[in-house]
Design a protein around this motif. Structure first.
Motif, short mmCIF file in Angstrom:
data_model
loop_
_atom_site.label_atom_id
_atom_site.label_comp_id
_atom_site.label_asym_id
_atom_site.label_seq_id
_atom_site.Cartn_x
_atom_site.Cartn_y
_atom_site.Cartn_z
N VAL A 124 -3.24 0.53 -3.79
CA VAL A 124 -3.15 -0.80 -3.18
C VAL A 124 -2.76 -1.79 -4.26
CG1 VAL A 124 -4.35 -2.60 -1.91
CG2 VAL A 124 -4.96 -0.21 -1.53
N LEU A 161 -4.82 -9.09 0.97
CA LEU A 161 -5.79 -7.99 1.04
C LEU A 161 -7.02 -8.38 1.82
CD1 LEU A 161 -6.06 -6.39 -2.49
CD2 LEU A 161 -4.90 -5.51 -0.47
N GLN A 162 -7.17 -9.67 2.05
CA GLN A 162 -8.49 -10.16 2.43
C GLN A 162 -8.72 -10.11 3.92
OE1 GLN A 162 -8.49 -13.92 0.52
NE2 GLN A 162 -9.10 -13.08 -1.44
N GLY A 163 -9.16 -8.98 4.38
CA GLY A 163 -9.73 -8.84 5.71
C GLY A 163 -8.75 -8.89 6.83
N ALA A 164 -9.30 -8.91 8.02
CA ALA A 164 -8.55 -8.77 9.25
C ALA A 164 -8.27 -10.14 9.86
CB ALA A 164 -9.32 -7.89 10.21
N GLU A 222 -6.46 -0.78 -6.25
CA GLU A 222 -7.07 0.45 -5.76
C GLU A 222 -6.24 1.63 -6.24
OE1 GLU A 222 -9.76 0.58 -3.19
OE2 GLU A 222 -9.86 2.68 -3.74
N TYR A 228 0.83 -1.20 0.00
CA TYR A 228 0.00 0.00 0.00
C TYR A 228 0.87 1.26 0.00
CZ TYR A 228 -3.00 -3.48 2.41
OH TYR A 228 -3.69 -4.61 2.77
N TYR A 284 0.25 5.22 1.31
CA TYR A 284 -0.59 6.19 1.99
C TYR A 284 0.12 7.54 1.95
CZ TYR A 284 -3.64 2.73 4.33
OH TYR A 284 -4.54 1.74 4.62
N ILE A 321 -1.66 -5.01 9.04
CA ILE A 321 -0.94 -4.14 8.12
C ILE A 321 0.25 -3.55 8.87
CG2 ILE A 321 -1.06 -2.02 6.76
CD1 ILE A 321 -3.98 -2.62 6.27
N TYR A 341 -11.97 -7.83 -0.31
CA TYR A 341 -11.05 -6.72 -0.20
C TYR A 341 -11.44 -5.87 0.99
CZ TYR A 341 -8.86 -2.23 -1.19
OH TYR A 341 -8.16 -1.05 -1.09
N ASP A 342 -10.46 -5.49 1.78
CA ASP A 342 -10.69 -4.72 2.99
C ASP A 342 -9.94 -3.40 2.90
OD1 ASP A 342 -9.30 -4.85 6.28
OD2 ASP A 342 -11.26 -4.07 5.70
N LYS A 343 -10.65 -2.34 2.59
CA LYS A 343 -10.04 -1.02 2.47
C LYS A 343 -9.90 -0.42 3.85
CE LYS A 343 -10.74 3.31 -0.08
NZ LYS A 343 -11.55 3.92 -1.15
N VAL A 344 -8.70 -0.16 4.26
CA VAL A 344 -8.44 0.31 5.62
C VAL A 344 -8.36 1.83 5.63
CG1 VAL A 344 -6.88 0.19 7.58
CG2 VAL A 344 -7.23 -1.82 6.16
N LEU A 379 -5.39 6.85 1.92
CA LEU A 379 -4.99 5.72 1.09
C LEU A 379 -4.84 6.20 -0.35
CD1 LEU A 379 -4.54 2.63 0.90
CD2 LEU A 379 -7.01 2.44 0.45
#
Lengths: 116, 112
Positions: free
Chosen positions: A48, A97-100, A56, A33, A35, A105, B97-100, A45
């Motif tokens: 990505v 990228l897929q979630g927590a 992104e 990423y 930022y 990060i 996809y998880d945009k933070v 942001l």
């Protein structure tokens, strides 16, 4: 030491210059990423990447051009910037990228950019 | 994504516990609470995260209310080096996809 290394730490460039920011992660992550953090503002942001593919582009002007040649390296190419682009540019990476849920990060220390 | 609200700033005496609140009243069942901090001129540093249960690590404790609408980050013995901006964010479980997104956070000043 987070495993995400950014160079240079400080950069001063003129509005007609072309320069690049480099980011390297040593964590074996697949997502990276960019930022931007302007003075006294939250992180924004910018871009990505997942497995070297851009997923992104957060309405970033074309004077910022990202490049991800492999999953460990990320560049931000800069050209014809404006003084208002002066900011801290932060690189980050995560496993995917897929979630927590353990997919934390991790950020680098940032590159301070001043456009004169 | 659910949004969070945090106080703009807080002070804490050195050696005392720093309790940083975060409101996430619209959080959904598949969203984690994450905390980061950013010391001046440095990149954000991961602190801790949790889903439903309270969590503790070497840096801090995270207390999540039973209804999950708010949480508190606790630094048990604050030092001057804990002066930083603390960000509370929510992140979805595994999705495509998880945009933070980071908010303005809480600026914590630890006072000698």
């Amino acid at each position: 030491e987070t495993g995400v290394t950014q160079t240079p730490r400080h950069l001063v460039m003129g509005m007609t210059n072309k320069k690049s920011l480099k980011c390297e992660q040593h964590l074996g992550h697949n997502a990276m990423y960019w930022y931007k953090q302007s003075a006294k503002k939250p992180l924004e942001l910018m871009f990505v990447y997942s497995l070297e593919e851009r997923v992104e582009n957060n309405s970033v002007p074309s004077r910022f051009s990202p490049e991800c040649p492999n999953s460990s390296h990320l560049f931000l190419h800069l050209h014809t910037l404006q003084p208002e682009d002066s900011a801290l540019y932060l690189c980050a990476s995560s496993h995917t990228l897929q979630g927590a849920g353990g997919n934390t990060i991790y950020f680098g220390e940032g590159s301070w950019l001043t456009v004169v | 994504d659910a949004k969070t609200t945090q106080p703009t700033s807080m002070d804490c005496a050195e050696g005392r516990a720093a309790n940083l609140p975060c409101n996430h009243s619209t959080i959904s069942g598949n969203e984690y609470v994450y905390w980061y901090r950013q010391i001046h001129s440095q990149g954000p540093q991961y602190i801790i995260h949790g889903l439903k249960n309270n969590e503790t690590n070497e840096m801090a404790s995270l207390i999540i209310t039973e209804d999950r609408k708010s949480s508190t980050l606790i630094l048990p013995h604050a030092t001057l080096r804990d002066t930083a901006v603390y960000y509370c964010i929510v992140r979805k479980m595994k999705t495509s996809y998880d945009k933070v997104i980071f908010g303005p956070g809480t600026s914590l000043s630890v006072i000698p």
